[in-house]
Design a protein around this motif. Sequence first.
Motif, PDB file in Angstrom:
ATOM      1  N   ALA A  43     -13.253  10.408 -20.937  1.00 29.87           N
ATOM      2  CA  ALA A  43     -12.835   9.038 -21.266  1.00 29.87           C
ATOM      3  C   ALA A  43     -11.360   8.796 -20.952  1.00 29.87           C
ATOM      4  O   ALA A  43     -10.973   7.693 -20.574  1.00 29.87           O
ATOM      5  N   ALA A  44     -10.531   9.811 -21.082  1.00 27.89           N
ATOM      6  CA  ALA A  44      -9.099   9.628 -20.857  1.00 27.89           C
ATOM      7  C   ALA A  44      -8.774   9.378 -19.388  1.00 27.89           C
ATOM      8  O   ALA A  44      -7.837   8.634 -19.069  1.00 27.89           O
ATOM      9  N   SER A  45      -9.540   9.972 -18.481  1.00 29.00           N
ATOM     10  CA  SER A  45      -9.232   9.817 -17.059  1.00 29.00           C
ATOM     11  C   SER A  45     -10.151   8.825 -16.351  1.00 29.00           C
ATOM     12  O   SER A  45     -10.057   8.662 -15.138  1.00 29.00           O
ATOM     13  N   GLN A  46     -11.035   8.162 -17.092  1.00 28.02           N
ATOM     14  CA  GLN A  46     -11.944   7.212 -16.452  1.00 28.02           C
ATOM     15  C   GLN A  46     -11.207   6.004 -15.889  1.00 28.02           C
ATOM     16  O   GLN A  46     -11.646   5.429 -14.896  1.00 28.02           O
ATOM     17  N   ILE A  47     -10.107   5.621 -16.504  1.00 30.75           N
ATOM     18  CA  ILE A  47      -9.355   4.467 -15.990  1.00 30.75           C
ATOM     19  C   ILE A  47      -8.775   4.779 -14.622  1.00 30.75           C
ATOM     20  O   ILE A  47      -8.878   3.974 -13.694  1.00 30.75           O
ATOM     21  N   VAL A  48      -8.195   5.959 -14.480  1.00 29.42           N
ATOM     22  CA  VAL A  48      -7.595   6.353 -13.198  1.00 29.42           C
ATOM     23  C   VAL A  48      -8.678   6.521 -12.129  1.00 29.42           C
ATOM     24  O   VAL A  48      -8.548   6.021 -11.006  1.00 29.42           O
ATOM     25  N   VAL A  49      -9.751   7.205 -12.473  1.00 27.39           N
ATOM     26  CA  VAL A  49     -10.842   7.419 -11.523  1.00 27.39           C
ATOM     27  C   VAL A  49     -11.500   6.088 -11.163  1.00 27.39           C
ATOM     28  O   VAL A  49     -11.827   5.831  -9.997  1.00 27.39           O
ATOM     29  N   GLY A  50     -11.682   5.222 -12.149  1.00 30.42           N
ATOM     30  CA  GLY A  50     -12.265   3.909 -11.882  1.00 30.42           C
ATOM     31  C   GLY A  50     -11.403   3.066 -10.969  1.00 30.42           C
ATOM     32  O   GLY A  50     -11.906   2.389 -10.069  1.00 30.42           O
ATOM     33  N   PHE A  51     -10.089   3.091 -11.181  1.00 32.54           N
ATOM     34  CA  PHE A  51      -9.181   2.344 -10.312  1.00 32.54           C
ATOM     35  C   PHE A  51      -9.209   2.892  -8.896  1.00 32.54           C
ATOM     36  O   PHE A  51      -9.254   2.121  -7.921  1.00 32.54           O
ATOM     37  N   LEU A  52      -9.192   4.214  -8.765  1.00 28.87           N
ATOM     38  CA  LEU A  52      -9.255   4.829  -7.433  1.00 28.87           C
ATOM     39  C   LEU A  52     -10.577   4.492  -6.748  1.00 28.87           C
ATOM     40  O   LEU A  52     -10.592   4.136  -5.558  1.00 28.87           O
ATOM     41  N   ALA A  53     -11.677   4.572  -7.482  1.00 28.72           N
ATOM     42  CA  ALA A  53     -12.989   4.276  -6.901  1.00 28.72           C
ATOM     43  C   ALA A  53     -13.084   2.810  -6.496  1.00 28.72           C
ATOM     44  O   ALA A  53     -13.599   2.490  -5.412  1.00 28.72           O
ATOM     45  N   LEU A  54     -12.592   1.926  -7.347  1.00 24.89           N
ATOM     46  CA  LEU A  54     -12.617   0.502  -7.016  1.00 24.89           C
ATOM     47  C   LEU A  54     -11.754   0.199  -5.794  1.00 24.89           C
ATOM     48  O   LEU A  54     -12.156  -0.589  -4.922  1.00 24.89           O
ATOM     49  N   SER A  55     -10.608   0.843  -5.703  1.00 29.05           N
ATOM     50  CA  SER A  55      -9.730   0.631  -4.542  1.00 29.05           C
ATOM     51  C   SER A  55     -10.377   1.125  -3.251  1.00 29.05           C
ATOM     52  O   SER A  55     -10.352   0.433  -2.226  1.00 29.05           O
ATOM     53  N   MET A  56     -10.957   2.322  -3.303  1.00 31.95           N
ATOM     54  CA  MET A  56     -11.579   2.881  -2.102  1.00 31.95           C
ATOM     55  C   MET A  56     -12.810   2.079  -1.688  1.00 31.95           C
ATOM     56  O   MET A  56     -13.016   1.803  -0.500  1.00 31.95           O
ATOM     57  N   PHE A  57     -13.632   1.682  -2.666  1.00 33.80           N
ATOM     58  CA  PHE A  57     -14.830   0.911  -2.336  1.00 33.80           C
ATOM     59  C   PHE A  57     -14.454  -0.472  -1.811  1.00 33.80           C
ATOM     60  O   PHE A  57     -15.089  -0.974  -0.877  1.00 33.80           O
ATOM     61  N   SER A  58     -13.427  -1.075  -2.375  1.00 32.80           N
ATOM     62  CA  SER A  58     -12.979  -2.383  -1.889  1.00 32.80           C
ATOM     63  C   SER A  58     -12.477  -2.286  -0.450  1.00 32.80           C
ATOM     64  O   SER A  58     -12.755  -3.168   0.369  1.00 32.80           O
ATOM     65  N   ALA A  59     -11.738  -1.230  -0.156  1.00 30.21           N
ATOM     66  CA  ALA A  59     -11.249  -1.037   1.215  1.00 30.21           C
ATOM     67  C   ALA A  59     -12.413  -0.856   2.184  1.00 30.21           C
ATOM     68  O   ALA A  59     -12.418  -1.440   3.280  1.00 30.21           O
ATOM     69  N   LEU A  60     -13.410  -0.086   1.787  1.00 31.30           N
ATOM     70  CA  LEU A  60     -14.583   0.109   2.638  1.00 31.30           C
ATOM     71  C   LEU A  60     -15.369  -1.190   2.809  1.00 31.30           C
ATOM     72  O   LEU A  60     -15.844  -1.493   3.911  1.00 31.30           O
ATOM     73  N   ALA A  61     -15.468  -1.985   1.753  1.00 31.82           N
ATOM     74  CA  ALA A  61     -16.172  -3.268   1.840  1.00 31.82           C
ATOM     75  C   ALA A  61     -15.418  -4.242   2.738  1.00 31.82           C
ATOM     76  O   ALA A  61     -16.032  -4.986   3.515  1.00 31.82           O
ATOM     77  N   ILE A  62     -14.110  -4.247   2.662  1.00 30.95           N
ATOM     78  CA  ILE A  62     -13.308  -5.128   3.524  1.00 30.95           C
ATOM     79  C   ILE A  62     -13.440  -4.712   4.982  1.00 30.95           C
ATOM     80  O   ILE A  62     -13.583  -5.565   5.869  1.00 30.95           O
ATOM     81  N   LEU A  63     -13.403  -3.405   5.249  1.00 28.64           N
ATOM     82  CA  LEU A  63     -13.597  -2.928   6.621  1.00 28.64           C
ATOM     83  C   LEU A  63     -14.986  -3.279   7.142  1.00 28.64           C
ATOM     84  O   LEU A  63     -15.143  -3.653   8.312  1.00 28.64           O
ATOM     85  N   SER A  64     -15.978  -3.180   6.283  1.00 29.94           N
ATOM     86  CA  SER A  64     -17.343  -3.547   6.683  1.00 29.94           C
ATOM     87  C   SER A  64     -17.438  -5.032   6.994  1.00 29.94           C
ATOM     88  O   SER A  64     -18.077  -5.432   7.970  1.00 29.94           O
ATOM     89  N   PHE A  65     -16.816  -5.856   6.155  1.00 33.96           N
ATOM     90  CA  PHE A  65     -16.832  -7.295   6.394  1.00 33.96           C
ATOM     91  C   PHE A  65     -16.116  -7.636   7.694  1.00 33.96           C
ATOM     92  O   PHE A  65     -16.593  -8.448   8.493  1.00 33.96           O
ATOM     93  N   TYR A  66     -14.971  -7.007   7.940  1.00 33.62           N
ATOM     94  CA  TYR A  66     -14.221  -7.270   9.167  1.00 33.62           C
ATOM     95  C   TYR A  66     -15.026  -6.848  10.395  1.00 33.62           C
ATOM     96  O   TYR A  66     -15.047  -7.560  11.407  1.00 33.62           O
ATOM     97  N   SER A  67     -15.694  -5.718  10.303  1.00 29.40           N
ATOM     98  CA  SER A  67     -16.516  -5.249  11.419  1.00 29.40           C
ATOM     99  C   SER A  67     -17.683  -6.193  11.677  1.00 29.40           C
ATOM    100  O   SER A  67     -18.000  -6.514  12.827  1.00 29.40           O
ATOM    101  N   ALA A  68     -18.338  -6.643  10.609  1.00 29.09           N
ATOM    102  CA  ALA A  68     -19.457  -7.575  10.762  1.00 29.09           C
ATOM    103  C   ALA A  68     -18.981  -8.924  11.299  1.00 29.09           C
ATOM    104  O   ALA A  68     -19.658  -9.547  12.120  1.00 29.09           O
ATOM    105  N   LEU A  69     -17.819  -9.358  10.843  1.00 32.31           N
ATOM    106  CA  LEU A  69     -17.271 -10.625  11.334  1.00 32.31           C
ATOM    107  C   LEU A  69     -16.902 -10.525  12.811  1.00 32.31           C
ATOM    108  O   LEU A  69     -17.155 -11.456  13.583  1.00 32.31           O
ATOM    109  N   ASN A  70     -16.323  -9.410  13.216  1.00 31.04           N
ATOM    110  CA  ASN A  70     -16.002  -9.200  14.631  1.00 31.04           C
ATOM    111  C   ASN A  70     -17.255  -9.216  15.486  1.00 31.04           C
ATOM    112  O   ASN A  70     -17.257  -9.780  16.582  1.00 31.04           O
ATOM    113  N   ALA A  71     -18.304  -8.601  15.004  1.00 31.73           N
ATOM    114  CA  ALA A  71     -19.562  -8.578  15.763  1.00 31.73           C
ATOM    115  C   ALA A  71     -20.184  -9.965  15.830  1.00 31.73           C
ATOM    116  O   ALA A  71     -20.819 -10.318  16.822  1.00 31.73           O
TER     117      ALA A  71
END
Length: 111
Positions: A43-71
């Motif tokens: 529970a103590a480290s879930q905030i840090v792990v959650g923030f890191l996971a949200l940041s990484m997933f958001s970056a991957l989602a943005i890259l996916s959107f940009y790739s789909a938009l380019n196509a």
Amino acid sequence: MKALGLSDEINQFHWTMLKSVLLILSLLPASHFFLNLWQSTHAASQIVVGFLALSMFSALAILSFYSALNATVLNLKYEFSSLLEQQIVRVYGYVPMLFLMAMMSYLATCL
């Protein structure tokens, strides 16, 4: 590598579509990995792990959107032999964006 009966430009367009769809497909294992990682931490480290996971997933989602938009907005200078062929290629250009929409809908309802 040139496919039989297709010009180099159409072949390049096809590989762009495949790369975009594969990038979108990588959202599913990434989301499950980050969810399992978040649930397995204390529970103590879930905030840090959650923030890191949200940041990484958001970056991957943005890259996916940009790739789909380019196509989607890719303009071909290829001269089509028929109107049907032109319409098929135009509809094929929307496949990554439709696939991204379906993947995001699935992730929003299941997670």
